[in-house]
Design a protein around this motif. Sequence first.
Motif, PDB file in Angstrom:
ATOM      1  N   VAL A 150      -6.570   5.836   0.027  1.00 37.63           N
ATOM      2  CA  VAL A 150      -7.788   5.338  -0.620  1.00 37.63           C
ATOM      3  C   VAL A 150      -7.710   5.530  -2.133  1.00 37.63           C
ATOM      4  O   VAL A 150      -8.048   4.626  -2.907  1.00 37.63           O
ATOM      5  CB  VAL A 150      -9.036   6.038  -0.029  1.00 37.63           C
ATOM      6  CG1 VAL A 150     -10.285   5.744  -0.836  1.00 37.63           C
ATOM      7  CG2 VAL A 150      -9.234   5.619   1.416  1.00 37.63           C
ATOM      8  N   SER A 151      -7.221   6.691  -2.570  1.00 40.00           N
ATOM      9  CA  SER A 151      -7.090   6.946  -4.013  1.00 40.00           C
ATOM     10  C   SER A 151      -6.089   5.993  -4.648  1.00 40.00           C
ATOM     11  O   SER A 151      -6.322   5.467  -5.735  1.00 40.00           O
ATOM     12  CB  SER A 151      -6.629   8.387  -4.256  1.00 40.00           C
ATOM     13  OG  SER A 151      -7.558   9.291  -3.743  1.00 40.00           O
ATOM     14  N   TYR A 152      -4.979   5.772  -3.980  1.00 39.08           N
ATOM     15  CA  TYR A 152      -3.924   4.890  -4.498  1.00 39.08           C
ATOM     16  C   TYR A 152      -4.461   3.460  -4.653  1.00 39.08           C
ATOM     17  O   TYR A 152      -4.292   2.826  -5.695  1.00 39.08           O
ATOM     18  CB  TYR A 152      -2.745   4.924  -3.538  1.00 39.08           C
ATOM     19  CG  TYR A 152      -1.465   4.349  -4.077  1.00 39.08           C
ATOM     20  CD1 TYR A 152      -0.601   5.117  -4.827  1.00 39.08           C
ATOM     21  CD2 TYR A 152      -1.099   3.029  -3.806  1.00 39.08           C
ATOM     22  CE1 TYR A 152       0.591   4.606  -5.307  1.00 39.08           C
ATOM     23  CE2 TYR A 152       0.075   2.512  -4.283  1.00 39.08           C
ATOM     24  CZ  TYR A 152       0.927   3.307  -5.034  1.00 39.08           C
ATOM     25  OH  TYR A 152       2.097   2.778  -5.501  1.00 39.08           O
ATOM     26  N   ILE A 153      -5.122   2.955  -3.615  1.00 38.80           N
ATOM     27  CA  ILE A 153      -5.677   1.594  -3.667  1.00 38.80           C
ATOM     28  C   ILE A 153      -6.796   1.517  -4.699  1.00 38.80           C
ATOM     29  O   ILE A 153      -6.892   0.553  -5.462  1.00 38.80           O
ATOM     30  CB  ILE A 153      -6.157   1.148  -2.271  1.00 38.80           C
ATOM     31  CG1 ILE A 153      -4.950   0.973  -1.346  1.00 38.80           C
ATOM     32  CG2 ILE A 153      -6.962  -0.139  -2.345  1.00 38.80           C
ATOM     33  CD1 ILE A 153      -5.294   0.737   0.101  1.00 38.80           C
ATOM     34  N   GLY A 154      -7.642   2.552  -4.761  1.00 39.44           N
ATOM     35  CA  GLY A 154      -8.721   2.571  -5.753  1.00 39.44           C
ATOM     36  C   GLY A 154      -8.192   2.583  -7.176  1.00 39.44           C
ATOM     37  O   GLY A 154      -8.671   1.824  -8.040  1.00 39.44           O
ATOM     38  N   ALA A 155      -7.198   3.412  -7.441  1.00 39.39           N
ATOM     39  CA  ALA A 155      -6.620   3.477  -8.790  1.00 39.39           C
ATOM     40  C   ALA A 155      -5.946   2.163  -9.151  1.00 39.39           C
ATOM     41  O   ALA A 155      -6.085   1.671 -10.284  1.00 39.39           O
ATOM     42  CB  ALA A 155      -5.627   4.632  -8.887  1.00 39.39           C
ATOM     43  N   ALA A 156      -5.234   1.556  -8.204  1.00 37.44           N
ATOM     44  CA  ALA A 156      -4.583   0.268  -8.462  1.00 37.44           C
ATOM     45  C   ALA A 156      -5.617  -0.815  -8.742  1.00 37.44           C
ATOM     46  O   ALA A 156      -5.425  -1.653  -9.639  1.00 37.44           O
ATOM     47  CB  ALA A 156      -3.702  -0.128  -7.287  1.00 37.44           C
ATOM     48  N   THR A 157      -6.721  -0.786  -8.010  1.00 40.58           N
ATOM     49  CA  THR A 157      -7.795  -1.764  -8.237  1.00 40.58           C
ATOM     50  C   THR A 157      -8.406  -1.589  -9.617  1.00 40.58           C
ATOM     51  O   THR A 157      -8.650  -2.569 -10.334  1.00 40.58           O
ATOM     52  CB  THR A 157      -8.877  -1.619  -7.147  1.00 40.58           C
ATOM     53  OG1 THR A 157      -8.259  -1.789  -5.865  1.00 40.58           O
ATOM     54  CG2 THR A 157      -9.981  -2.640  -7.323  1.00 40.58           C
TER      55      THR A 157
END
Length: 172
Positions: A150-157
Amino acid sequence: MTSLAATIGTGNIAGVAIAIFLGGPGAVFRMWMTARVGMATKYDEAVLAVRFRVTDQNGKQVGGPIYCIQNGLGKMEMVGKRFVLFASIVGFGIGNMVQANSIANALNANFSIPEWVTSVVFLVLFSVVLLGGIDRISTITGKLVPLMVVSYIGAATIVCCSTLLQSQTLLT
């Protein structure tokens, strides 16, 4: 979860950033090609791990590279010993040092936390997890991996949206 935890991490973020910085736009293409080979290798590893897994004395399914070498290649003891030796050496240099260094540098740059403090904290936390065996590792990673994803996808977004907003500002 343990395997996924080894795949998703700060090494991906730092490694990609360093590759693009040093290699330019061509590095992205090379990373795509390498990722294709890496995905095929990961698939093969998973299939072989399931194919050559065994049941231990406690009734648990265990597997991995050593069981693939032992049960798939037969009496090739030297291959297994070399694998263990090289895996021990590689385990320190490939991902762990890059990840620990990236985290220590980020904490030092943003919060002025000395690198040695981060190193000691990591040493204690990792020791507690690793000395607990695979059960503790899988319990911890089972809780951390969803948060990491979730953190990885959130940061990428966030990065993509901020880049889009900056490019919109530059165009106007």
